[in-house]
Design a protein around this motif. Sequence first.
Motif, PDB file in Angstrom:
ATOM      1  N   ALA A 203       0.697  -1.226  -0.452  1.00  0.00           N
ATOM      2  CA  ALA A 203       0.507   0.288   0.246  1.00  0.00           C
ATOM      3  C   ALA A 203       0.918   1.046   0.169  1.00  0.00           C
ATOM      4  O   ALA A 203       0.790   2.228  -0.750  1.00  0.00           O
TER       5      ALA A 203
ATOM      6  N   SER B 160       2.836   1.985  -3.416  1.00  0.00           N
ATOM      7  CA  SER B 160       1.823   2.119  -4.238  1.00  0.00           C
ATOM      8  C   SER B 160       1.194   3.638  -4.439  1.00  0.00           C
ATOM      9  O   SER B 160       0.819   4.203  -5.001  1.00  0.00           O
ATOM     10  N   MET B 161       1.043   4.193  -2.577  1.00  0.00           N
ATOM     11  CA  MET B 161       0.369   5.259  -2.835  1.00  0.00           C
ATOM     12  C   MET B 161       2.107   6.462  -2.882  1.00  0.00           C
ATOM     13  O   MET B 161       1.166   6.904  -3.759  1.00  0.00           O
TER      14      MET B 161
ATOM     15  N   VAL C  64       1.226   9.717  -5.937  1.00  0.00           N
ATOM     16  CA  VAL C  64       1.033  10.683  -5.660  1.00  0.00           C
ATOM     17  C   VAL C  64       2.752  11.294  -6.021  1.00  0.00           C
ATOM     18  O   VAL C  64       2.150  12.397  -6.621  1.00  0.00           O
TER      19      VAL C  64
ATOM     20  N   GLY D 198      -1.283   1.193  -8.302  1.00  0.00           N
ATOM     21  CA  GLY D 198      -0.913   2.858  -7.910  1.00  0.00           C
ATOM     22  C   GLY D 198      -1.972   3.488  -8.875  1.00  0.00           C
ATOM     23  O   GLY D 198      -1.965   4.616  -9.134  1.00  0.00           O
TER      24      GLY D 198
ATOM     25  N   SER E 157      -5.150   4.849  -8.429  1.00  0.00           N
ATOM     26  CA  SER E 157      -4.999   6.179  -7.723  1.00  0.00           C
ATOM     27  C   SER E 157      -4.241   7.342  -8.138  1.00  0.00           C
ATOM     28  O   SER E 157      -4.466   8.697  -7.783  1.00  0.00           O
TER      29      SER E 157
ATOM     30  N   ILE F 161      -5.629  12.252  -0.767  1.00  0.00           N
ATOM     31  CA  ILE F 161      -4.440  10.852  -0.914  1.00  0.00           C
ATOM     32  C   ILE F 161      -4.749  10.417  -0.097  1.00  0.00           C
ATOM     33  O   ILE F 161      -4.487   9.087   0.338  1.00  0.00           O
TER      34      ILE F 161
ATOM     35  N   ASN G 267      -7.480   7.277  -0.575  1.00  0.00           N
ATOM     36  CA  ASN G 267      -7.219   6.477  -2.045  1.00  0.00           C
ATOM     37  C   ASN G 267      -5.688   5.121  -0.731  1.00  0.00           C
ATOM     38  O   ASN G 267      -5.512   4.389  -1.446  1.00  0.00           O
ATOM     39  N   PHE G 268      -5.246   6.399   0.284  1.00  0.00           N
ATOM     40  CA  PHE G 268      -4.206   4.916   1.220  1.00  0.00           C
ATOM     41  C   PHE G 268      -5.184   4.427   1.065  1.00  0.00           C
ATOM     42  O   PHE G 268      -4.710   2.958   1.193  1.00  0.00           O
TER      43      PHE G 268
ATOM     44  N   LEU H  89      -6.618   1.985  -0.481  1.00  0.00           N
ATOM     45  CA  LEU H  89      -5.501   1.042  -1.111  1.00  0.00           C
ATOM     46  C   LEU H  89      -5.235   0.165   0.037  1.00  0.00           C
ATOM     47  O   LEU H  89      -4.809  -1.204  -0.151  1.00  0.00           O
TER      48      LEU H  89
END
Length: 313
Positions: free
Chosen positions: A102, A105-106, A110, A188, A191, A242, A245-246, A249
């Motif tokens: 996660a 992917s974040m 970002v 990711g 997102s 963000i 979405n985190f 995720l």
Amino acid sequence: MIALISRRFIQLVLLLFGISFLVFGSMHLAPGDPATIIGGPTASDSDIAAIRDSLGLNDPFLVQYWDYLKNIFQGDFGYSYQTKQSVAEAIAIRFPNTLNLAIASMIVAVVIGVIAGIISALKQNSWLDVTSTVFALGGISIPNFWLGTILILVFAVNLQILPVGGLSAPFWTVEGMKQLILPAITLGTGSAAMIARMSRSSMLEVIKADYIRTARSKGVKEKTVIWIHALKNSMIPVITVIGLNFGFLLGGTIITEQVFAINGVGRLMIDAIAARDFPMVQGSVLLVATLFVLVNLIVDIVYVFIDPRISYD
């Protein structure tokens, strides 16, 4: 700030109560009998009845739920029907893989999303803006399982420059980072597309503000105007996206973990649902729900540091 944290903690407790009840109820309403699955095809009726009695499945629903809550308050999330392993221990073993996936992917989301959104806003209606829009639509539309399969075929099977899947090596090693690249991109991308669109719209709104025109009229360098004045004020809605979405995720790694054979909480949850392993499913869902609320609390706290005008008092 203390009042905010206190309110959110109360909301967290109430939310977890509601989630635990819904998950507990839905698992008991789902077709299939865990005692039959545990007993296997050779188990007799008396064996299955004995298993149901030992698991407390013959008790009324509310009695079972109350017993479950009492155990949670004591730090006992139960034991797996399949493996007899402690639910907390099983989740603790798998959770680092899910968390690493996660976070990676974040980071992908970002970096790609914010940069693409800012460039798209500064180059409005240019080919860069059109490319960013197409990327965003594609990222949102393409299913994770398809993208993951294509990435495996291209980079792992044909080019053979990245591993097929799994997270066997520590994430801070070179091999561990290689293992994270494909699943992180797969998870990711969606997102990143949403962050890019939000970054673009927010930046477009900010750069048209009066104080930006004033800064430019005073002769402030364009880089300073964009990266100091505009970017910081455009980040509040982006940070909201963000944070959300985190949280998604953390709970949305299920498909990606299946595609890349990653032993995470998502894959554990899928196996538990298939086996009607009630304690394991409930423990996994409660973990994801708790983290989702905590991430949103952190986002609210970050708001104050970005924009001092925001106050929760």
